[in-house]
Design an enzyme around this catalytic site. Structure first.
Site, PDB file in Angstrom:
ATOM      1  N   HIS A   1      -3.982   0.919  11.924  1.00 50.66           N
ATOM      2  CA  HIS A   1      -3.758  -0.348  12.627  1.00 50.66           C
ATOM      3  C   HIS A   1      -5.122  -0.965  12.983  1.00 50.66           C
ATOM      4  CE1 HIS A   1      -2.429  -3.420  15.163  1.00 50.66           C
ATOM      5  NE2 HIS A   1      -1.785  -2.758  16.098  1.00 50.66           N
TER       6      HIS A   1
ATOM      7  N   TYR B   1       0.980  -4.332  12.178  1.00 52.15           N
ATOM      8  CA  TYR B   1       0.873  -2.894  11.898  1.00 52.15           C
ATOM      9  C   TYR B   1       1.710  -2.032  12.837  1.00 52.15           C
ATOM     10  CZ  TYR B   1      -2.520  -3.948   8.282  1.00 52.15           C
ATOM     11  OH  TYR B   1      -3.115  -4.433   7.148  1.00 52.15           O
TER      12      TYR B   1
ATOM     13  N   ASN C   1     -10.345  -2.892   2.425  1.00 45.42           N
ATOM     14  CA  ASN C   1     -10.022  -2.888   0.997  1.00 45.42           C
ATOM     15  C   ASN C   1     -11.285  -2.642   0.175  1.00 45.42           C
ATOM     16  OD1 ASN C   1      -7.275  -3.400   1.183  1.00 45.42           O
ATOM     17  ND2 ASN C   1      -7.479  -5.608   0.939  1.00 45.42           N
TER      18      ASN C   1
ATOM     19  N   HIS D   1       0.829  -1.224   0.000  1.00 45.21           N
ATOM     20  CA  HIS D   1       0.000   0.000   0.000  1.00 45.21           C
ATOM     21  C   HIS D   1       0.861   1.271   0.000  1.00 45.21           C
ATOM     22  CE1 HIS D   1      -3.879  -2.098   0.875  1.00 45.21           C
ATOM     23  NE2 HIS D   1      -3.076  -2.963   1.447  1.00 45.21           N
TER      24      HIS D   1
HETATM   25 FE1  HDE Z   1      -2.468  -4.826   5.449  1.00 45.72          FE
HETATM   26  N1  HDE Z   1      -0.652  -4.026   5.906  1.00 45.72           N
HETATM   27  N2  HDE Z   1      -1.803  -6.658   5.959  1.00 45.72           N
HETATM   28  N3  HDE Z   1      -4.228  -5.704   4.840  1.00 45.72           N
HETATM   29  N4  HDE Z   1      -3.153  -3.052   4.868  1.00 45.72           N
HETATM   30  C1  HDE Z   1      -0.307  -2.743   5.762  1.00 45.72           C
HETATM   31  O1  HDE Z   1       0.830  -1.439   7.371  1.00 45.72           O
HETATM   32  C2  HDE Z   1      -0.683  -6.897   6.672  1.00 45.72           C
HETATM   33  C3  HDE Z   1      -4.560  -7.013   4.879  1.00 45.72           C
HETATM   34  C4  HDE Z   1      -4.422  -2.754   4.444  1.00 45.72           C
HETATM   35  O2  HDE Z   1      -3.244   3.481   4.015  1.00 45.72           O
HETATM   36  C5  HDE Z   1       1.024  -2.410   6.371  1.00 45.72           C
HETATM   37  O3  HDE Z   1       1.152   0.760   7.739  1.00 45.72           O
HETATM   38  C6  HDE Z   1      -0.577  -8.297   7.019  1.00 45.72           C
HETATM   39  C7  HDE Z   1      -5.958  -7.210   4.644  1.00 45.72           C
HETATM   40  C8  HDE Z   1      -4.495  -1.361   4.068  1.00 45.72           C
HETATM   41  O4  HDE Z   1      -1.631   3.301   5.483  1.00 45.72           O
HETATM   42  C9  HDE Z   1       1.448  -3.747   7.010  1.00 45.72           C
HETATM   43  C10 HDE Z   1      -1.702  -8.882   6.472  1.00 45.72           C
HETATM   44  C11 HDE Z   1      -6.474  -5.955   4.440  1.00 45.72           C
HETATM   45  C12 HDE Z   1      -3.214  -0.855   4.296  1.00 45.72           C
HETATM   46  C13 HDE Z   1       0.305  -4.661   6.625  1.00 45.72           C
HETATM   47  C14 HDE Z   1      -2.452  -7.856   5.808  1.00 45.72           C
HETATM   48  C15 HDE Z   1      -5.376  -5.028   4.553  1.00 45.72           C
HETATM   49  C16 HDE Z   1      -2.410  -1.927   4.800  1.00 45.72           C
HETATM   50  C17 HDE Z   1       2.006  -1.745   5.450  1.00 45.72           C
HETATM   51  C18 HDE Z   1      -2.109 -10.345   6.493  1.00 45.72           C
HETATM   52  C19 HDE Z   1      -7.920  -5.581   4.112  1.00 45.72           C
HETATM   53  C20 HDE Z   1      -2.737   0.565   4.037  1.00 45.72           C
HETATM   54  C21 HDE Z   1       2.088  -0.307   5.858  1.00 45.72           C
HETATM   55  C22 HDE Z   1      -2.091 -10.952   7.766  1.00 45.72           C
HETATM   56  C23 HDE Z   1      -8.851  -5.887   5.182  1.00 45.72           C
HETATM   57  C24 HDE Z   1      -3.025   1.452   5.193  1.00 45.72           C
HETATM   58  C25 HDE Z   1       1.311  -0.229   7.076  1.00 45.72           C
HETATM   59  C26 HDE Z   1      -2.594   2.868   4.871  1.00 45.72           C
HETATM   60  C27 HDE Z   1      -1.063  -1.794   5.181  1.00 45.72           C
HETATM   61  C28 HDE Z   1       0.284  -5.945   7.004  1.00 45.72           C
HETATM   62  C29 HDE Z   1      -3.634  -8.112   5.082  1.00 45.72           C
HETATM   63  C30 HDE Z   1      -5.571  -3.622   4.374  1.00 45.72           C
HETATM   64  C31 HDE Z   1       2.815  -4.260   6.622  1.00 45.72           C
HETATM   65  C32 HDE Z   1       0.550  -8.951   7.805  1.00 45.72           C
HETATM   66  C33 HDE Z   1      -6.714  -8.540   4.654  1.00 45.72           C
HETATM   67  C34 HDE Z   1      -5.717  -0.628   3.543  1.00 45.72           C
HETATM   68  O5  HDE Z   1       1.522  -3.663   8.397  1.00 45.72           O
END
Ligand code: HDE
Length: 691
Positions: free
Chosen positions: A314, A337, A123, A50
């Site tokens: 988060h 997060y 999402n 993202h």
């Molecule tokens: Fe994320 N995801 N994600 N994700 N995610 C991040 O956090 C992660 C997942 C989502 O505009 C990171 O600050 C793991 C699902 C959005 O700043 C990180 C897993 C969904 C955003 C991270 C998922 C999301 C992130 C990277 C699986 C939809 C952007 C930067 C276990 C429900 C937020 C950050 C923004 C961002 C980890 C799966 C949505 C690395 C480990 C499912 C919208 O922490």
């Protein structure tokens, strides 16, 4: 006046301090060092996923109190406007990548509530690729550019992604969504948002209900064509970012309604899928979406870096009344997060960055650390204490405060997945079956494109096997496009999730018979098509254009559309009656893919000029190719005769033309109705149009 970061006035910002005008620069030059040091650290590591995004401020207003389900105050008080900050993003590309990549879009909302910050980090697609957080780094490594040459940027059409997917049958439902037009939205303002996981609502009696969150855009859900997306990526890679920014600047505030699907605790096991499985959605036919409030984005950030880049979301930022479920994907996110913010924002004090601050005071005994902003004045930093009169102390039950839902846990410690997670295909089929014919064709084309880009044929074969389990017709058409045969007996890919008891058979992927065959809410064909608000309309004009075009322009603008005049050159043109009109764009800088519709006003000499302008003909052909509404008045039909449209329809038959979105001599309301339909997908024959 210029100062250093310490407030010292600077009286030379041109020269460094030297030992003589031709001498070496002195280490003593603290002004130079401060300036350069700051510059050196101006970039922070981008988000690992993202990275590319755009954001805005706004408010959330509740329509009806949800006291029966949740004690969260912002979901109980209809008189309150809760401030929010919302960031939209693509997932795979890096910070400078195109907005129009085929990808999932992030839809992250930070509610600054009176009980602390609540983040709904969702999402634009209601399900996910994988079921367990353990697989997330693998998924992301597979979709990111390949490690040896860092190619391709922001694209899933490469071997490592499909290699992984072809071995992960649980991803098939998400793959259907990602290959659909949902992955190439027309605008952030025209996409849905979903919390994805099942969460819990907890009311003031401590009772729990399961809940799924939805955001429904008031402008409807709309997408672009894939060929168009690829062109936009070249002509304006900031297309979505610009669209959001400009809409808000112009006062056309984007709006979404918040919807909830609520499931009583006792119904946890009532469904044919597991509520904890993030690769499943709850069809709206089974549990209707109740609309409970409205989100309005009304202010652009003042500074992209300070706000959009530094905002830290988060899923674990909760308020009382909302809680997690054991969805194993969500559980892993709860760790990730905070961890990612530590390296991205560089300090455990990231909550003190202005955009991340809660609107209620933060009082605890955490102290110091890199970049600490708060100057704590108390004499103690522990609890319990008497020296500070016990402050800050724990909230009593009567004061509220967060309490976790007391879910009963009584089980063995295992590394395995529940049996109820192993139907990987029925909702993929449900999604495909729920699409309109053009939408189905787009999925077939997208799969043919993506798999066609692979270098290793064996991956294609494995994918065709999996697609057969979703829908045989779909697999056959993709195979046909790839010049391949559908495998006679598709095999399930190797199942890597061998359970602790070693009984692999028990955990084989399966397909159950879904009780619902079609769900209307899953197709964008059924979305709202009643407004042309903020739609971008191109008027093709040249010297001699009939002055009456201004009436059409005003008519469309009154309905909220944005009209741009495009001419062979910038500057001014003269209307037929000699009035000077300023042109907005020339054919050199404009492109049909950046507009929702095109209109050509009449004019004796203007149409002659445009007919000699190859770019004008290309503009119209391309709009036709991408199924956009096209309007032409009076002799402008002569220009249409030079385009591909003439070979597709009888331009003398206005009714026939109108039905296919080519409006000849349209009244304002005719053109408005046509533009509100967004696209005329029925006329699509992409690779045949010479544009
Ligand atoms: Fe994320 N995801 N994600 N994700 N995610 C991040 O956090 C992660 C997942 C989502 O505009 C990171 O600050 C793991 C699902 C959005 O700043 C990180 C897993 C969904 C955003 C991270 C998922 C999301 C992130 C990277 C699986 C939809 C952007 C930067 C276990 C429900 C937020 C950050 C923004 C961002 C980890 C799966 C949505 C690395 C480990 C499912 C919208 O922490």
């Amino acid at each position: 006046m210029l100062t250093t970061n310490q407030g010292l006035l600077i009286n030379d910002n041109q020269n460094s301090l030297k030992s003589g005008s031709r001498g070496s620069t002195l280490l003593e030059d603290f002004i130079l060092r401060e300036k350069i040091t700051h510059f050196d650290h101006e970039r922070i590591p981008e988000r690992i996923v993202h990275a590319r995004g755009a954001a805005a401020h706004g408010v959330f207003k509740l329509y009806k109190p949800l006291a029966a389900y949740t004690k969260a105050k912002f979901l109980n008080d209809t008189s309150r406007e809760t401030p929010v900050f919302v960031r939209f993003s693509t997932v795979a590309g890096s910070r400078g990548s195109t907005d129009l990549a085929r990808d999932v879009r992030g839809f992250a909302v930070k509610f600054y509530t009176e009980e602390g910050n609540y983040d709904l980090v969702g999402n634009n697609i209601p399900v996910f690729f994988i079921q367990d957080a353990m697989k997330f780094p693998d998924l992301i490594h597979a979709v990111k550019p390949e490690p040896h040459n860092e190619i391709p940027q922001a694209a899933s059409a490469h071997d490592t992604f499909w290699d992984f997917i072809s071995l992960m049958p649980e991803s098939m439902h998400m793959i259907m969504w990602a290959m659909s037009d949902r992955a190439i939205p027309r605008s952030y303002r025209m996409m849905e948002g979903f919390g994805v996981h099942t969460f819990r609502f907890i009311n003031d009696k401590g009772a729990s209900h399961f809940v799924k969150f939805h955001w429904k855009p008031l402008l409807g859900v709309h997408s672009v064509a894939w060929d168009e997306a690829q062109n936009i990526s070249g002509k304006d890679p900031d297309f979505h970012r610009r669209d959001l920014f400009e809409a808000i600047e112009s006062g056309a505030f984007p709006e979404w309604e918040l919807g909830v699907q609520i499931i009583p605790e006792k119904d946890e096991h009532k469904f044919e899928f597991d509520l904890l499985d993030p690769t499943k959605l709850i069809p709206e036919e089974l549990v209707p979406v109740q609309i409970v409030g409205k989100l309005t984005l009304n202010r652009n950030p003042d500074n992209f870096f300070a706000e959009t880049e530094q905002v830290a979301f988060h899923p674990g930022h909760l308020v009382p009344g909302i809680d997690f479920t054991n969805d194993p994907l969500l559980q892993g996110r709860l760790f990730s997060y905070t961890d990612t913010q530590l390296s991205r924002l560089g300090s455990p004090n990231f909550h003190e960055i202005p955009i991340n601050r809660s609107i209620v005071p933060v009082t605890n005994n955490q102290r110091d650390g890199h970049m600490r902003q708060m100057i704590n004045t108390d004499k103690t930093s522990y609890e319990p204490n008497t020296i500070s009169n016990g402050c800050p102390y724990q909230a009593m039950m009567k004061d509220g405060g967060f309490t976790s839902f007391q879910e009963r846990v009584d089980s063995k410690k295992v590394r395995e997945r529940s049996q109820s997670f192993f139907d990987h295909f029925s909702q993929a089929t449900l999604f495909f079956n729920s699409q309109s014919e053009p939408e189905k064709n787009h999925i077939i084309n997208a799969l043919t494109f993506e798999l066609g880009k692979l270098e290793r044929p064996v991956i294609r074969e494995r994918m065709l096997g999996l697609l057969t389990l979703v829908d045989k017709g779909l697999a056959r058409k993709v195979a046909d496009g790839l010049g391949m045969e559908v495998p006679a007996r598709p095999e399930y890919p190797v199942n890597h999730s061998v359970p602790a008891d070693g009984d692999q058979k028990k955990h084989e992927p399966k397909k159950i018979k879904s009780s619902i065959e079609v769900s209307n809410a899953l197709s964008m064909a059924n979305t709202k098509k009643n407004s042309i608000k903020t739609r971008q309309i191109a008027f093709l004009v040249a010297d001699g254009v009939d002055a009456s075009f201004e009436e059409m322009k005003k008519g469309l603008e009154n309905e909220g559309a944005v009209v741009k005049l495009i001419a062979p050159k910038l500057g001014t043109i003269k209307t037929g009656n000699g009035k000077g009109i300023t042109v907005d764009l020339s054919f050199l800088t404009a492109a049909s893919v950046l507009f929702d519709a095109v209109y050509v006003p009449s004019g004796k000499t203007s149409i002659q000029k445009l007919t000699n302008e190859y770019d004008a003909i290309h503009f119209i052909n391309e709009a036709f190719k991408h199924c956009k509404p096209i309007g032409a008045s009076g002799n402008a039909v002569d220009l249409l005769k030079q385009t591909y449209i003439a070979s597709k329809t009888d331009l003398a038959n206005k009714k026939l033309c109108m039905d296919m979105g080519v409006c000849l001599d349209p009244a304002i309301k005719d053109l408005v109705r046509s533009i509100a339909k967004h696209r005329f997908w029925e006329r699509e024959e992409l690779r045949k149009v010479p544009a």
